[in-house]
Design an enzyme around this catalytic site. Sequence first.
Site, mmCIF file in Angstrom:
data_model
loop_
_atom_site.group_PDB
_atom_site.id
_atom_site.type_symbol
_atom_site.label_atom_id
_atom_site.label_comp_id
_atom_site.label_asym_id
_atom_site.label_seq_id
_atom_site.Cartn_x
_atom_site.Cartn_y
_atom_site.Cartn_z
ATOM 1 N N LYS A 43 -2.931 5.525 -3.924
ATOM 2 C CA LYS A 43 -2.419 6.409 -2.861
ATOM 3 C C LYS A 43 -1.200 7.215 -3.330
ATOM 4 O O LYS A 43 -1.131 8.417 -3.127
ATOM 5 C CB LYS A 43 -2.075 5.545 -1.654
ATOM 6 N N THR A 45 -0.284 7.803 -6.436
ATOM 7 C CA THR A 45 -0.756 8.682 -7.516
ATOM 8 C C THR A 45 -1.394 9.938 -6.924
ATOM 9 O O THR A 45 -1.133 11.062 -7.370
ATOM 10 C CB THR A 45 -1.785 7.929 -8.399
ATOM 11 N N ARG A 74 8.250 6.644 -0.398
ATOM 12 C CA ARG A 74 9.167 5.518 -0.195
ATOM 13 C C ARG A 74 9.726 5.037 -1.529
ATOM 14 O O ARG A 74 9.135 5.252 -2.584
ATOM 15 C CB ARG A 74 8.436 4.348 0.471
ATOM 16 N N LYS A 102 2.151 -6.578 -7.299
ATOM 17 C CA LYS A 102 1.600 -5.258 -6.961
ATOM 18 C C LYS A 102 2.067 -4.169 -7.924
ATOM 19 O O LYS A 102 1.403 -3.170 -8.154
ATOM 20 C CB LYS A 102 2.001 -4.905 -5.514
ATOM 21 N N ALA A 124 4.341 -1.684 4.906
ATOM 22 C CA ALA A 124 3.516 -1.325 6.066
ATOM 23 C C ALA A 124 2.790 -2.520 6.666
ATOM 24 O O ALA A 124 2.241 -2.412 7.751
ATOM 25 C CB ALA A 124 2.505 -0.256 5.676
ATOM 26 N N PHE A 132 -0.080 0.946 2.557
ATOM 27 C CA PHE A 132 -1.345 0.235 2.716
ATOM 28 C C PHE A 132 -2.409 1.133 3.351
ATOM 29 O O PHE A 132 -2.426 2.338 3.101
ATOM 30 C CB PHE A 132 -1.144 -1.085 3.464
ATOM 31 N N PHE A 172 -12.793 7.320 -11.411
ATOM 32 C CA PHE A 172 -12.798 6.393 -12.547
ATOM 33 C C PHE A 172 -13.945 6.802 -13.470
ATOM 34 O O PHE A 172 -14.990 7.271 -12.992
ATOM 35 C CB PHE A 172 -13.017 4.950 -12.064
ATOM 36 N N TRP A 203 -4.881 11.196 -11.992
ATOM 37 C CA TRP A 203 -4.376 10.175 -12.919
ATOM 38 C C TRP A 203 -4.543 10.644 -14.365
ATOM 39 O O TRP A 203 -3.638 10.495 -15.181
ATOM 40 C CB TRP A 203 -5.141 8.858 -12.693
#
Length: 558
Positions: free
Chosen positions: A73, A75, A96, A107, A275, A303, A384, A412
Amino acid sequence: MEFKTDIEIAQGCEKQKITEIAKACGIEEKYLEQYGNYKAKVDYSFLKEKENEPNGKLILVTAITPTPAGEGKTTTSVGLADGLRKIGKKAVVALREPSLGPVFGVKGGAAGGGYAQVVPMEDINLHFTGDFHAIGAANNLLAAMLDNHIQQGNSLGIDVKAITWKRAVDMNDRQLRHIVNGLGGRMQGVPREDGFEITVASEIMAVLCLAKDILDLKERLANIIVAYNYDGKPVTAHDLKAEGAMAALLKDALKPNLVQTLEGTPAFIHGGPFANIAHGCNSITATKMAMKLGDFAITEAGFAADLGAEKFLDIKCRMAGINPSAVVVVATVRALKYHGGVAKADLNNENLEALEKGLPNLLQHVSNIKNVFGLPCVVAINAFPTDTEAELDLVEERCKALGVNVALSEVWAKGGEGGKALAEEVVRLCDEPNNFDFAYKEEESIVEKLNSICTKIYHGNGVELTAEAKKQAAKLEELGFGNLPICMAKTQYSFSDNQNLLGAPKDFTITVRNLKVSAGAGFIVALTGDIMTMPGLPKVPAAEKIDVDENGVISGLF
């Protein structure tokens, strides 16, 4: 092709001086407070002086229910801002700040990844400009003043069995969840049960993120309820005469932090509530600054859309008087297959049957954004190399049936260049009809609001309150807090309060075991299932891989 880690990519980029970033996006030097060459705070007076200038379009980035496969998210948010600039739009991103808990835990940080990152990523992921330390200090000053008041005679009649305020530390430390303090004799304090929350769960974090200015910050701090007296009446930070000193500790932390993406896009990184246990959005001040400076302001909520986006829309937008022009829902084919029952080790193999089973998770989030909140929406598939054409076609086909387009995001690997298709769709959506509405009305009772969230957003049968939670709901309404919005504390891994129910489960109820008012932040926290406000470290913490060499160069930070 040589594989580079996120930190190697970040350390290899040529950053612009922060004064240049500020100048290019229209921040005059008088508002800028530099923290070295590549970080600065922007004084909150900027917003006051620019309040009559037009706002840019606000874009919210959210995601499907998270899985170990990852969604990307942050990224995507960074890459979208860079992609908008690639197609000639003026864009600013507002995110954030990462918590040290996940950085050293499991994480990881929150600075993006690959070629869609904000820099300096080591600083952002570690101490940054000290905001979290200031929040922790203000939290613990209030705790110290509370216990000192009791020790010095307790003229407010505080019931030590009815203290709701906890201490805070920005670390995953399960050992501190439940403690006993004040031991050692009369002069060492009054013995009582206590505990710690992680700093991002502190009400002061929420207050900082929701405050409009320093006076609003002080007023909100004053309203924080720390305990109840023997008559059952609330005791506030104002009763302890604590808000002035707390605000003094937070005066600089209230100023948003300006950094940049790898491609020189201005980025505000400010505030960091989780979140799942808090409201999960960056500060209103930073978001509003981004809207003043860009034609497009990109922000994310933590999240999945049932947590961060719901709170962004029902709490933050309600309080700030803002609403998004469009919403991006991030998903990966791999994560959808995980929701369809595929083991993590097998996610690289094409599996249309599992993808079909997992797609309802994405479709439910998308439907909520479109049909509950009334907002235009696009699905961003974070690409991906293992995604097959058949899998991508299936996702596109199912989303189009809901009237939602899919854009392949390759940020990415390619940075802003890989975000151009998503950027074009976002620009198009900003001209679509926008019928923004909330999931519940302020005048609904606490239980009605809880049921609205459960049935409309989670698609469950409703909520079930424990006997204790029922008493708390009645007490909060009696005290006049019934009109406040709800901040659900719930597992991030499922629409339900059971983290093992993947996909889009049905026929479940949400158990609310505790209701607590955050009177300073201006919402009621509903603790569901077995959610905790102090996480623990995993068996192998990420901290074991982090190091620094003789030149001060950090490694192992993702």
